[in-house]
Design a protein around this motif. Sequence first.
Motif, PDB file in Angstrom:
ATOM      1  N   VAL A  91      18.535  73.054 -29.667  1.00  0.00           N
ATOM      2  CA  VAL A  91      19.951  73.354 -29.810  1.00  0.00           C
ATOM      3  C   VAL A  91      20.531  73.615 -28.429  1.00  0.00           C
ATOM      4  CG1 VAL A  91      21.645  74.743 -31.053  1.00  0.00           C
ATOM      5  CG2 VAL A  91      19.336  74.484 -31.990  1.00  0.00           C
ATOM      6  N   ALA A  92      21.381  72.705 -27.963  1.00  0.00           N
ATOM      7  CA  ALA A  92      21.958  72.820 -26.621  1.00  0.00           C
ATOM      8  C   ALA A  92      23.353  72.204 -26.611  1.00  0.00           C
ATOM      9  CB  ALA A  92      21.077  72.107 -25.596  1.00  0.00           C
ATOM     10  N   GLU A  93      24.262  72.856 -25.918  1.00  0.00           N
ATOM     11  CA  GLU A  93      25.599  72.272 -25.737  1.00  0.00           C
ATOM     12  C   GLU A  93      25.569  71.351 -24.514  1.00  0.00           C
ATOM     13  OE1 GLU A  93      27.588  73.316 -28.184  1.00  0.00           O
ATOM     14  OE2 GLU A  93      29.168  71.905 -27.653  1.00  0.00           O
ATOM     15  N   THR A  94      24.794  71.776 -23.531  1.00  0.00           N
ATOM     16  CA  THR A  94      24.660  71.029 -22.286  1.00  0.00           C
ATOM     17  C   THR A  94      23.270  71.255 -21.713  1.00  0.00           C
ATOM     18  OG1 THR A  94      25.553  70.792 -20.040  1.00  0.00           O
ATOM     19  CG2 THR A  94      25.704  72.968 -20.982  1.00  0.00           C
ATOM     20  N   PRO A  95      22.603  70.277 -21.123  1.00  0.00           N
ATOM     21  CA  PRO A  95      23.022  68.874 -21.007  1.00  0.00           C
ATOM     22  C   PRO A  95      22.833  68.124 -22.327  1.00  0.00           C
ATOM     23  CG  PRO A  95      20.796  69.102 -20.177  1.00  0.00           C
ATOM     24  CD  PRO A  95      21.251  70.493 -20.564  1.00  0.00           C
ATOM     25  N   ARG A  96      23.258  66.865 -22.351  1.00  0.00           N
ATOM     26  CA  ARG A  96      23.069  66.027 -23.522  1.00  0.00           C
ATOM     27  C   ARG A  96      21.588  65.633 -23.584  1.00  0.00           C
ATOM     28  NH1 ARG A  96      24.450  61.536 -26.442  1.00  0.00           N
ATOM     29  NH2 ARG A  96      23.870  59.963 -24.925  1.00  0.00           N
ATOM     30  N   LEU A  97      20.939  65.966 -24.696  1.00  0.00           N
ATOM     31  CA  LEU A  97      19.482  65.793 -24.740  1.00  0.00           C
ATOM     32  C   LEU A  97      19.001  64.576 -25.505  1.00  0.00           C
ATOM     33  CD1 LEU A  97      18.459  69.521 -25.193  1.00  0.00           C
ATOM     34  CD2 LEU A  97      18.354  68.133 -23.115  1.00  0.00           C
ATOM     35  N   SER A  98      19.896  63.919 -26.251  1.00  0.00           N
ATOM     36  CA  SER A  98      19.414  62.796 -27.075  1.00  0.00           C
ATOM     37  C   SER A  98      18.678  61.710 -26.275  1.00  0.00           C
ATOM     38  CB  SER A  98      20.540  62.211 -27.924  1.00  0.00           C
ATOM     39  OG  SER A  98      21.651  61.913 -27.138  1.00  0.00           O
ATOM     40  N   PRO A  99      19.056  61.460 -24.979  1.00  0.00           N
ATOM     41  CA  PRO A  99      18.283  60.448 -24.239  1.00  0.00           C
ATOM     42  C   PRO A  99      16.847  60.890 -23.933  1.00  0.00           C
ATOM     43  CG  PRO A  99      20.413  60.858 -23.196  1.00  0.00           C
ATOM     44  CD  PRO A  99      20.207  61.945 -24.196  1.00  0.00           C
ATOM     45  N   HIS A 100      16.525  62.168 -24.134  1.00  0.00           N
ATOM     46  CA  HIS A 100      15.213  62.697 -23.732  1.00  0.00           C
ATOM     47  C   HIS A 100      14.300  63.052 -24.896  1.00  0.00           C
ATOM     48  CE1 HIS A 100      16.908  62.992 -19.703  1.00  0.00           C
ATOM     49  NE2 HIS A 100      17.940  63.633 -20.227  1.00  0.00           N
ATOM     50  N   THR A 101      14.806  62.995 -26.130  1.00  0.00           N
ATOM     51  CA  THR A 101      14.005  63.497 -27.256  1.00  0.00           C
ATOM     52  C   THR A 101      12.742  62.660 -27.498  1.00  0.00           C
ATOM     53  OG1 THR A 101      15.488  62.331 -28.755  1.00  0.00           O
ATOM     54  CG2 THR A 101      15.874  64.687 -28.459  1.00  0.00           C
ATOM     55  N   ALA A 102      12.824  61.339 -27.285  1.00  0.00           N
ATOM     56  CA  ALA A 102      11.642  60.496 -27.526  1.00  0.00           C
ATOM     57  C   ALA A 102      10.527  60.847 -26.535  1.00  0.00           C
ATOM     58  CB  ALA A 102      12.013  59.021 -27.419  1.00  0.00           C
ATOM     59  N   ARG A 124      15.683  76.192 -10.006  1.00  0.00           N
ATOM     60  CA  ARG A 124      14.753  76.187 -11.137  1.00  0.00           C
ATOM     61  C   ARG A 124      14.929  74.916 -11.966  1.00  0.00           C
ATOM     62  NH1 ARG A 124      11.350  79.918 -13.487  1.00  0.00           N
ATOM     63  NH2 ARG A 124      11.373  79.572 -15.726  1.00  0.00           N
ATOM     64  N   PRO A 125      13.840  74.171 -12.205  1.00  0.00           N
ATOM     65  CA  PRO A 125      13.974  72.930 -12.986  1.00  0.00           C
ATOM     66  C   PRO A 125      14.144  73.219 -14.481  1.00  0.00           C
ATOM     67  CG  PRO A 125      11.674  73.293 -12.413  1.00  0.00           C
ATOM     68  CD  PRO A 125      12.453  74.415 -11.771  1.00  0.00           C
ATOM     69  N   LEU A 126      14.800  72.283 -15.163  1.00  0.00           N
ATOM     70  CA  LEU A 126      14.897  72.370 -16.622  1.00  0.00           C
ATOM     71  C   LEU A 126      13.739  71.569 -17.212  1.00  0.00           C
ATOM     72  CD1 LEU A 126      16.378  73.190 -19.230  1.00  0.00           C
ATOM     73  CD2 LEU A 126      17.728  71.086 -19.012  1.00  0.00           C
ATOM     74  N   VAL A 127      12.875  72.258 -17.948  1.00  0.00           N
ATOM     75  CA  VAL A 127      11.725  71.604 -18.595  1.00  0.00           C
ATOM     76  C   VAL A 127      11.824  71.844 -20.089  1.00  0.00           C
ATOM     77  CG1 VAL A 127       9.205  71.446 -18.716  1.00  0.00           C
ATOM     78  CG2 VAL A 127      10.301  72.021 -16.543  1.00  0.00           C
ATOM     79  N   LEU A 128      11.919  70.771 -20.858  1.00  0.00           N
ATOM     80  CA  LEU A 128      12.022  70.869 -22.318  1.00  0.00           C
ATOM     81  C   LEU A 128      11.021  69.914 -22.956  1.00  0.00           C
ATOM     82  CD1 LEU A 128      15.921  70.871 -22.759  1.00  0.00           C
ATOM     83  CD2 LEU A 128      14.393  72.849 -22.938  1.00  0.00           C
ATOM     84  N   GLY A 129      10.178  70.419 -23.824  1.00  0.00           N
ATOM     85  CA  GLY A 129       9.169  69.584 -24.461  1.00  0.00           C
ATOM     86  C   GLY A 129       8.260  68.923 -23.442  1.00  0.00           C
ATOM     87  N   GLY A 130       8.024  69.615 -22.326  1.00  0.00           N
ATOM     88  CA  GLY A 130       7.157  69.087 -21.284  1.00  0.00           C
ATOM     89  C   GLY A 130       7.803  68.028 -20.411  1.00  0.00           C
TER      90      GLY A 130
END
Length: 160
Positions: free
Chosen positions: A103-114, A20-26
């Motif tokens: 809100v996530a402990e893992t994975p690190r999301l800061s590279p993906h927020t933009a 299952r893929p992880l999809v966040l904010g599209g």
Amino acid sequence: MSTRIGQGYDVHAFSADADRPLVLGGVRIEGSAGLAGHSDADVVAHALADALLGAAGLGDLGRHFPSADQAWAGADSIGVLAEVVAKVAAAGYRVLNADCTVVAETPRLSPHTAAMATRLAAAIGAPVSVKATSTDGLGSIGRGEGIASLAVALVESTEP
Ligand SMILES: [Zn+2]
């Protein structure tokens, strides 16, 4: 001009299904387990959709897209978000902006927020900001059991 604010919250557990893929904010995030859920389990899109519905006084996402409805199975939540914006417009409101926190402990999301902010802004036709935080290892999110998201949205009445 009258403005109204809405808030949204959503949380999904990580899926046991490794495919299952992880999809966040599209945005599809490689190298991490996906979240469990009837749709694509995009917690950021779901929290934002609930904030938009709340701002327009339209109830919650479950009322408009019941999880028992087969049409919602595996649904792309960006498409759902566009439908929500159409409902908000039909209710007489235009979206001004939105702000989301993942809100996530893992994975690190800061590279993906933009990238998430860009995708979500295109979906709702208004500026969106996305911020990432962790819980310092506390609670179920801190134990890496799932991902949560909060959102607020501001809308204004299109009626004179
Ligand atoms: Zn959800």
